[in-house]
Design a protein around this motif. Structure first.
Motif, PDB file in Angstrom:
ATOM      1  N   LEU A   1      -9.601  10.042   6.410  1.00 30.40           N
ATOM      2  CA  LEU A   1      -9.170  10.584   7.452  1.00 30.40           C
ATOM      3  C   LEU A   1      -8.247  11.810   7.175  1.00 30.40           C
ATOM      4  O   LEU A   1      -7.494  11.660   6.124  1.00 30.40           O
ATOM      5  CB  LEU A   1      -7.712   9.664   8.140  1.00 30.40           C
ATOM      6  CG  LEU A   1      -8.406   8.238   8.603  1.00 30.40           C
ATOM      7  CD1 LEU A   1      -7.153   7.383   8.804  1.00 30.40           C
ATOM      8  CD2 LEU A   1      -9.503   8.389   9.484  1.00 30.40           C
ATOM      9  N   LYS A   2      -8.616  12.940   7.783  1.00 30.24           N
ATOM     10  CA  LYS A   2      -7.987  14.195   7.216  1.00 30.24           C
ATOM     11  C   LYS A   2      -7.621  14.842   8.734  1.00 30.24           C
ATOM     12  O   LYS A   2      -8.516  15.112   9.575  1.00 30.24           O
ATOM     13  CB  LYS A   2      -9.266  15.171   6.748  1.00 30.24           C
ATOM     14  CG  LYS A   2      -9.217  14.857   5.295  1.00 30.24           C
ATOM     15  CD  LYS A   2     -10.381  15.919   4.794  1.00 30.24           C
ATOM     16  CE  LYS A   2      -9.868  17.107   4.359  1.00 30.24           C
ATOM     17  NZ  LYS A   2     -10.830  17.970   3.536  1.00 30.24           N
ATOM     18  N   ASP A   3      -6.245  14.761   8.725  1.00 27.79           N
ATOM     19  CA  ASP A   3      -5.852  15.098  10.125  1.00 27.79           C
ATOM     20  C   ASP A   3      -4.485  15.615   9.800  1.00 27.79           C
ATOM     21  O   ASP A   3      -3.794  15.597   8.719  1.00 27.79           O
ATOM     22  CB  ASP A   3      -5.908  14.088  11.067  1.00 27.79           C
ATOM     23  CG  ASP A   3      -5.976  14.356  12.511  1.00 27.79           C
ATOM     24  OD1 ASP A   3      -5.389  15.598  12.843  1.00 27.79           O
ATOM     25  OD2 ASP A   3      -6.281  13.671  13.314  1.00 27.79           O
TER      26      ASP A   3
ATOM     27  N   ASN B   1       0.354   6.426  -2.194  1.00 30.24           N
ATOM     28  CA  ASN B   1       0.273   7.939  -1.953  1.00 30.24           C
ATOM     29  C   ASN B   1       0.340   8.617  -3.276  1.00 30.24           C
ATOM     30  O   ASN B   1       1.498   8.461  -3.887  1.00 30.24           O
ATOM     31  CB  ASN B   1       1.412   8.226  -1.051  1.00 30.24           C
ATOM     32  CG  ASN B   1       1.317   9.703  -0.635  1.00 30.24           C
ATOM     33  OD1 ASN B   1       0.406  10.272  -0.108  1.00 30.24           O
ATOM     34  ND2 ASN B   1       2.287  10.437  -0.989  1.00 30.24           N
ATOM     35  N   GLU B   2      -0.459   9.369  -3.688  1.00 33.96           N
ATOM     36  CA  GLU B   2      -0.687  10.311  -4.776  1.00 33.96           C
ATOM     37  C   GLU B   2       0.050  11.546  -4.214  1.00 33.96           C
ATOM     38  O   GLU B   2      -0.139  12.078  -3.513  1.00 33.96           O
ATOM     39  CB  GLU B   2      -2.315  10.859  -5.023  1.00 33.96           C
ATOM     40  CG  GLU B   2      -3.031   9.668  -5.789  1.00 33.96           C
ATOM     41  CD  GLU B   2      -4.260  10.300  -6.159  1.00 33.96           C
ATOM     42  OE1 GLU B   2      -4.725  11.275  -5.958  1.00 33.96           O
ATOM     43  OE2 GLU B   2      -4.921   9.556  -7.053  1.00 33.96           O
ATOM     44  N   ILE B   3       1.055  11.892  -5.336  1.00 32.90           N
ATOM     45  CA  ILE B   3       1.775  13.235  -4.890  1.00 32.90           C
ATOM     46  C   ILE B   3       1.375  14.304  -5.762  1.00 32.90           C
ATOM     47  O   ILE B   3       1.180  13.940  -7.032  1.00 32.90           O
ATOM     48  CB  ILE B   3       3.237  13.105  -5.039  1.00 32.90           C
ATOM     49  CG1 ILE B   3       3.800  11.952  -4.087  1.00 32.90           C
ATOM     50  CG2 ILE B   3       3.960  14.325  -4.997  1.00 32.90           C
ATOM     51  CD1 ILE B   3       5.032  11.483  -4.111  1.00 32.90           C
ATOM     52  N   GLU B   4       0.696  15.351  -4.980  1.00 28.55           N
ATOM     53  CA  GLU B   4       0.121  16.246  -5.878  1.00 28.55           C
ATOM     54  C   GLU B   4       1.096  17.502  -6.141  1.00 28.55           C
ATOM     55  O   GLU B   4       1.809  17.875  -5.009  1.00 28.55           O
ATOM     56  CB  GLU B   4      -1.025  17.087  -5.139  1.00 28.55           C
ATOM     57  CG  GLU B   4      -2.391  16.104  -5.280  1.00 28.55           C
ATOM     58  CD  GLU B   4      -3.349  16.636  -4.377  1.00 28.55           C
ATOM     59  OE1 GLU B   4      -3.673  17.781  -3.918  1.00 28.55           O
ATOM     60  OE2 GLU B   4      -4.684  15.992  -4.337  1.00 28.55           O
ATOM     61  N   CYS B   5       1.012  18.274  -7.074  1.00 31.38           N
ATOM     62  CA  CYS B   5       1.910  19.248  -7.556  1.00 31.38           C
ATOM     63  C   CYS B   5       1.653  20.588  -6.302  1.00 31.38           C
ATOM     64  O   CYS B   5       0.424  20.623  -6.231  1.00 31.38           O
ATOM     65  CB  CYS B   5       1.729  19.909  -8.711  1.00 31.38           C
ATOM     66  SG  CYS B   5       3.158  20.723  -9.443  1.00 31.38           S
TER      67      CYS B   5
ATOM     68  N   LYS C   1      -4.348  13.720   3.657  1.00 32.24           N
ATOM     69  CA  LYS C   1      -5.609  12.974   3.444  1.00 32.24           C
ATOM     70  C   LYS C   1      -5.254  11.471   3.329  1.00 32.24           C
ATOM     71  O   LYS C   1      -4.419  11.091   2.397  1.00 32.24           O
ATOM     72  CB  LYS C   1      -6.278  13.456   2.222  1.00 32.24           C
ATOM     73  CG  LYS C   1      -7.713  13.456   2.086  1.00 32.24           C
ATOM     74  CD  LYS C   1      -7.989  13.974   0.769  1.00 32.24           C
ATOM     75  CE  LYS C   1      -9.622  14.295   0.697  1.00 32.24           C
ATOM     76  NZ  LYS C   1      -9.977  14.703  -0.697  1.00 32.24           N
ATOM     77  N   ILE C   2      -5.752  10.615   3.972  1.00 32.70           N
ATOM     78  CA  ILE C   2      -5.639   9.247   3.853  1.00 32.70           C
ATOM     79  C   ILE C   2      -7.185   8.630   3.641  1.00 32.70           C
ATOM     80  O   ILE C   2      -7.958   8.833   4.525  1.00 32.70           O
ATOM     81  CB  ILE C   2      -5.003   8.697   5.223  1.00 32.70           C
ATOM     82  CG1 ILE C   2      -3.571   9.153   5.380  1.00 32.70           C
ATOM     83  CG2 ILE C   2      -4.858   7.136   4.891  1.00 32.70           C
ATOM     84  CD1 ILE C   2      -2.835   8.977   6.385  1.00 32.70           C
TER      85      ILE C   2
ATOM     86  N   LEU D   1      -4.664   1.301   1.264  1.00 34.62           N
ATOM     87  CA  LEU D   1      -4.594   2.746   1.523  1.00 34.62           C
ATOM     88  C   LEU D   1      -4.418   3.631   0.454  1.00 34.62           C
ATOM     89  O   LEU D   1      -3.425   3.188  -0.525  1.00 34.62           O
ATOM     90  CB  LEU D   1      -3.550   2.888   2.666  1.00 34.62           C
ATOM     91  CG  LEU D   1      -4.280   2.915   4.107  1.00 34.62           C
ATOM     92  CD1 LEU D   1      -4.654   1.552   4.666  1.00 34.62           C
ATOM     93  CD2 LEU D   1      -3.314   3.246   5.111  1.00 34.62           C
ATOM     94  N   GLU D   2      -5.043   4.636   0.490  1.00 32.01           N
ATOM     95  CA  GLU D   2      -4.557   5.761  -0.677  1.00 32.01           C
ATOM     96  C   GLU D   2      -4.482   7.125   0.070  1.00 32.01           C
ATOM     97  O   GLU D   2      -5.347   7.355   0.847  1.00 32.01           O
ATOM     98  CB  GLU D   2      -5.708   5.656  -1.807  1.00 32.01           C
ATOM     99  CG  GLU D   2      -5.412   4.475  -2.486  1.00 32.01           C
ATOM    100  CD  GLU D   2      -6.344   4.421  -3.796  1.00 32.01           C
ATOM    101  OE1 GLU D   2      -5.912   5.169  -4.953  1.00 32.01           O
ATOM    102  OE2 GLU D   2      -7.214   3.691  -3.783  1.00 32.01           O
ATOM    103  N   SER D   3      -3.480   7.757  -0.184  1.00 35.00           N
ATOM    104  CA  SER D   3      -3.477   8.954   0.339  1.00 35.00           C
ATOM    105  C   SER D   3      -3.009   9.919  -0.365  1.00 35.00           C
ATOM    106  O   SER D   3      -2.563   9.798  -1.671  1.00 35.00           O
ATOM    107  CB  SER D   3      -2.335   8.830   1.662  1.00 35.00           C
ATOM    108  OG  SER D   3      -1.056   8.670   0.771  1.00 35.00           O
ATOM    109  N   SER D   4      -3.007  11.335  -0.396  1.00 35.30           N
ATOM    110  CA  SER D   4      -2.624  12.363  -1.155  1.00 35.30           C
ATOM    111  C   SER D   4      -1.671  13.292  -0.362  1.00 35.30           C
ATOM    112  O   SER D   4      -1.825  13.515   0.942  1.00 35.30           O
ATOM    113  CB  SER D   4      -3.677  13.159  -1.813  1.00 35.30           C
ATOM    114  OG  SER D   4      -4.388  13.799  -0.906  1.00 35.30           O
ATOM    115  N   SER D   5      -0.488  13.799  -0.984  1.00 36.40           N
ATOM    116  CA  SER D   5       0.363  14.499  -0.469  1.00 36.40           C
ATOM    117  C   SER D   5       0.650  15.638  -1.247  1.00 36.40           C
ATOM    118  O   SER D   5       0.708  15.993  -2.455  1.00 36.40           O
ATOM    119  CB  SER D   5       1.762  13.850  -0.095  1.00 36.40           C
ATOM    120  OG  SER D   5       2.351  13.512  -1.110  1.00 36.40           O
TER     121      SER D   5
END
Lengths: 159, 255
Positions: free
Chosen positions: B76-78, A126-130, B139-140, B128-132
């Motif tokens: 996946l965008k949910d 999981n990439e954490i964005e600012c 987004k996953i 899996l790669e996601s962004s938070s």
């Protein structure tokens, strides 16, 4: 300190011409300040005796109206500092791969969307964005160490 | 190369793969989908014949012969609030396993967390790669690599690879396999929202390592114990002398 006493003090300052008021009781020092342009703040600070633990105080709900004093609890760091927290339990990585450059370093100016780090759990990277703009003033976790849900990772100063 | 028409006829989904991108070469299907502003539709699938920077965990390379295998990513965008994100991770492995079982009647085994093995050889891997942002995962990207028609695998590997062709003893249709995986994945994704425990039970039923003595290797750290179970988030529950530990890292090996 008694919360009711605190409320009385705030009301007293609010209705008076006083703009700043400080009171100390044992280890706890309370400062109430009032400014008609900016919302007033109450700072809680432990008294200079640092050998004893800081006292944490539950503040009453802040009032937003202008010129009314609002109450803010501050834990040692000023409110312009913002924490980036981990959304998952996992391992904290500062770079996309072991031999790659780190995403960010202390002193970097970051903005919304800048990737700060990866937290990995079970092959979910999981990439954490600012989510704010500012300057990184502290990286709170060592590369490759486990982090808990909601654990602060970065300290960012608003600019 | 890849017959999109044949794939499309077999695709029986509402949203997974309805936006489909096919390309010869990309750096990494995961990276492209994760960073792209152009491809943003929920369920978009990107299939690439060749990845110049295909990778697995910790930047390990994923190499695959062009035109013989399947390397693809699902976007996946949910609103994933309240969803146990890792059930999507385990669910992707279950979808691939079900597809291989349905189409070729092969015995598939799960290796924690999401490798897929046949007879102790790796047939598929998932990353899996996601962004938070601000504590919310928005987004996953589910990256899946399946060894399909590659006849041999020169080189040294931690886990020896195999392909469907090697196990099934014939060339198979990549189009049919991809559509089957996506069809199964859409059903499983709905379970992640509504019945996540069903996914974990499907995974458990294919994992032969539960109950075994294992070792977990993470860089220079090695932990020994008994693989007791996985918990509701998919963490491995490792029983060591007198206590139980929750594990979310490392490579698992039988002792």
């Amino acid at each position: 300190m008694d919360l009711n006493l605190l409320k009385k003090l705030i009301k007293m300052v609010e209705q008076s011409e006083i703009t700043e008021f400080t009171v100390q009781e044992g280890e706890l020092k309370v400062k109430i300040s009032k400014n008609s342009k900016q919302p007033a703040q109450v700072h809680f600070q432990p008294a200079p005796d640092l050998s004893k633990p800081a006292v944490s105080v539950q503040a009453p709900a802040p009032q937003a109206a202008e010129s009314k004093p609002t109450v803010v609890t501050s834990e040692q760091k000023p409110s312009k500092h913002y924490e980036i927290k981990s959304p998952i339990v996992g391992t904290f990585y500062r770079a996309p791969a072991p031999d790659a450059d780190t995403y960010v370093q202390v002193g970097d100016i970051v903005s919304q969307g800048t990737v700060l780090c990866i937290v990995e759990a079970m092959k979910l990277m999981n990439e954490i964005e600012c989510d704010i703009s500012g300057k990184i003033i502290k990286i709170l976790v060592e590369n490759g160490t486990p982090v808990e849900y909601n654990q602060p990772l970065f300290l960012i100063e608003h600019v | 190369m890849f017959n999109i028409e044949e794939f499309d006829i077999k695709l029986d989904t509402e949203f997974i793969g309805r936006s489909f991108i096919y390309c010869d070469e990309v750096e990494s299907t995961n990276s492209l989908l994760l960073s792209s502003k152009e491809f943003s539709q929920h369920g978009t699938v990107l299939l690439a014949e060749y990845q110049t920077k295909g990778r697995g965990r910790k930047g390990r390379e994923w190499n695959s012969n062009p035109g013989q295998n399947l390397t693809f990513s699902i976007l996946l965008k949910d609103d994933f609030k309240g969803v146990r994100i890792n059930t999507i991770n385990f669910g992707a492995a279950v979808a691939v396993a079900q597809s291989i079982e349905n189409l070729y009647q092969l015995n598939v085994e799960m290796k924690w967390p999401n490798d897929i093995l046949i007879d102790k050889r790796k047939i598929a891997g998932i990353l899996l790669e996601s962004s938070s942002k601000g504590n919310v995962i928005n987004k996953i990207v589910v990256g899946i690599g399946i060894n399909v028609n590659q006849p041999n695998f020169p080189g040294k590997f931690d886990i020896p690879p195999t392909s469907i062709r090697k196990e099934f003893h014939q060339l198979v249709s990549r189009e049919k396999l991809l559509s089957e995986v996506l069809n199964n994945f859409e059903v499983i994704l709905n379970l992640a929202f509504n019945a996540p425990d069903k996914i974990l039970n499907d995974w458990r039923s294919r994992c032969k390592m539960i109950g075994e003595k294992i070792k977990i290797v993470d860089n220079d750290k090695i932990i020994f114990g008994i693989f007791e179970d996985i918990d509701q988030d998919g963490f491995l529950i490792l029983k060591t002398a007198g206590k139980k530990e929750k594990i979310h890292f490392g490579d698992l090996n039988l002792r």
